[in-house]
Design an enzyme around this catalytic site. Structure first.
Site, PDB file in Angstrom:
ATOM      1  N   SER A 161      -6.307 -32.092 -19.208  1.00  0.00           N
ATOM      2  CA  SER A 161      -6.716 -33.138 -20.276  1.00  0.00           C
ATOM      3  C   SER A 161      -6.691 -32.733 -21.886  1.00  0.00           C
ATOM      4  O   SER A 161      -4.877 -32.520 -21.498  1.00  0.00           O
ATOM      5  CB  SER A 161      -8.170 -31.497 -20.654  1.00  0.00           C
ATOM      6  OG  SER A 161      -9.229 -32.678 -21.480  1.00  0.00           O
ATOM      7  N   ASN A 162      -6.645 -32.787 -22.590  1.00  0.00           N
ATOM      8  CA  ASN A 162      -6.077 -32.346 -23.857  1.00  0.00           C
ATOM      9  C   ASN A 162      -6.929 -31.613 -24.937  1.00  0.00           C
ATOM     10  O   ASN A 162      -7.397 -30.919 -24.498  1.00  0.00           O
ATOM     11  CB  ASN A 162      -5.821 -33.854 -24.672  1.00  0.00           C
ATOM     12  CG  ASN A 162      -7.123 -34.806 -25.005  1.00  0.00           C
ATOM     13  OD1 ASN A 162      -7.802 -34.036 -25.959  1.00  0.00           O
ATOM     14  ND2 ASN A 162      -6.916 -35.687 -23.753  1.00  0.00           N
ATOM     15  N   ARG A 163      -6.303 -30.851 -26.022  1.00  0.00           N
ATOM     16  CA  ARG A 163      -6.653 -30.224 -26.773  1.00  0.00           C
ATOM     17  C   ARG A 163      -7.615 -30.169 -28.122  1.00  0.00           C
ATOM     18  O   ARG A 163      -7.928 -29.774 -28.937  1.00  0.00           O
ATOM     19  CB  ARG A 163      -5.819 -29.868 -28.101  1.00  0.00           C
ATOM     20  CG  ARG A 163      -4.702 -28.546 -27.126  1.00  0.00           C
ATOM     21  CD  ARG A 163      -3.344 -28.217 -28.125  1.00  0.00           C
ATOM     22  NE  ARG A 163      -3.613 -27.620 -29.341  1.00  0.00           N
ATOM     23  CZ  ARG A 163      -3.058 -27.231 -30.455  1.00  0.00           C
ATOM     24  NH1 ARG A 163      -1.238 -28.320 -30.350  1.00  0.00           N
ATOM     25  NH2 ARG A 163      -3.237 -27.015 -31.733  1.00  0.00           N
TER      26      ARG A 163
ATOM     27  N   ALA B  62     -10.278 -38.992 -28.034  1.00  0.00           N
ATOM     28  CA  ALA B  62      -8.781 -38.356 -27.218  1.00  0.00           C
ATOM     29  C   ALA B  62      -9.036 -38.365 -26.054  1.00  0.00           C
ATOM     30  O   ALA B  62      -8.757 -37.777 -25.169  1.00  0.00           O
ATOM     31  CB  ALA B  62      -8.273 -37.227 -27.377  1.00  0.00           C
TER      32      ALA B  62
END
Ligand code: CTP
Length: 213
Positions: A21-23, A88
């Site tokens: 995943s991402n922030r 995102a």
């Protein structure tokens, strides 16, 4: 007007307990949804997993993976006037998800990644395109060059760019600073402000563009 907004990260499963995943916190997309609702618009909010409450009045569609987000967006296009793709989305996903937890005793795994489908580009390619299409560009350098490349490649009406390395701005922050790049080579700077104020300004600008088109 009817807004379709994507927000938050996606999660791409590696095995039943792990994911890529991402922030992204989802705060910018949720702020845009809130601002559009406050201005009296209809909102479909397609959201990845975030720790935020849905703005009251939005039609919330919860998804987890990039594939689910792609399908949800395409399933909710009817009557949309303005699409703002703020999520995102993971650019890569594991080629397959292991059916059981990958165990340490089996050694360091090699995880083969494959690209996800680009939701923004898929909307940009629709003909006829019945809505105004705005994408986001989270960059760590060469803001204008990268944003303009995305604007052209993904056939958007606007790309809203921010520098995620700017101190105190971006991902988990309540503030941001944005530059809107337009196909006529012009751009518009929205200087550092709360995501709430930026979202209000963005909704006004996008509605103005949609009315002119
Ligand atoms: N996006 C999307 N679907 C994807 C990937 C991205 O809809 N699978 C959208 C995002 O919501 C955002 C925009 O595309 O509006 C920019 O995403 P980004 O990942 O930065 O663009 P890329 O073309 O993948 O470029 P980069 O190499 O910088 O990641």
């Amino acid at each position: 007007m009817k807004f379709l907004i994507t927000a938050g990260p996606t999660r791409e499963p590696i095995d039943p307990v792990r994911y890529i995943s991402n922030r992204s916190s989802g705060k910018m997309g949720y702020a845009i949804a809130q601002a559009a609702l406050e201005a009296g618009h209809e909102v479909v909010l397609v959201s990845g997993p975030v720790a935020l409450n849905a703005p009251a009045g939005a039609q919330l569609v919860r998804v987890t993976t990039a594939d689910e987000m792609y399908d949800a967006v395409h399933a909710h296009l009817a009557g949309v006037d303005i699409a703002v793709l703020c999520a995102a989305v993971a650019d890569f996903k594991p080629a397959s998800c292991a059916p059981r937890k990958i165990k340490k005793r089996d050694g360091v795994p090699t995880i083969k990644l494959v690209p996800t489908r680009d939701i923004l580009a898929s909307l940009g390619a629709l003909r006829p395109k019945k809505f105004l299409l705005a994408g986001f560009a989270a960059e760590t350098g060469d803001l204008e060059k990268n944003a303009r490349e995305k604007l052209e490649k993904k056939q958007c009406d606007a790309v809203i760019a921010n520098d995620v390395l700017a101190p105190g701005l971006g991902f988990e922050s309540d503030e941001n600073a944005l530059t809107i790049f337009l196909p006529d080579q012009s751009s518009r700077v929205l200087p550092r402000a709360s995501k709430h104020d930026l979202a209000n300004a963005l909704v006004k600008i996008l509605c103005g563009m949609q009315q002119k088109s």
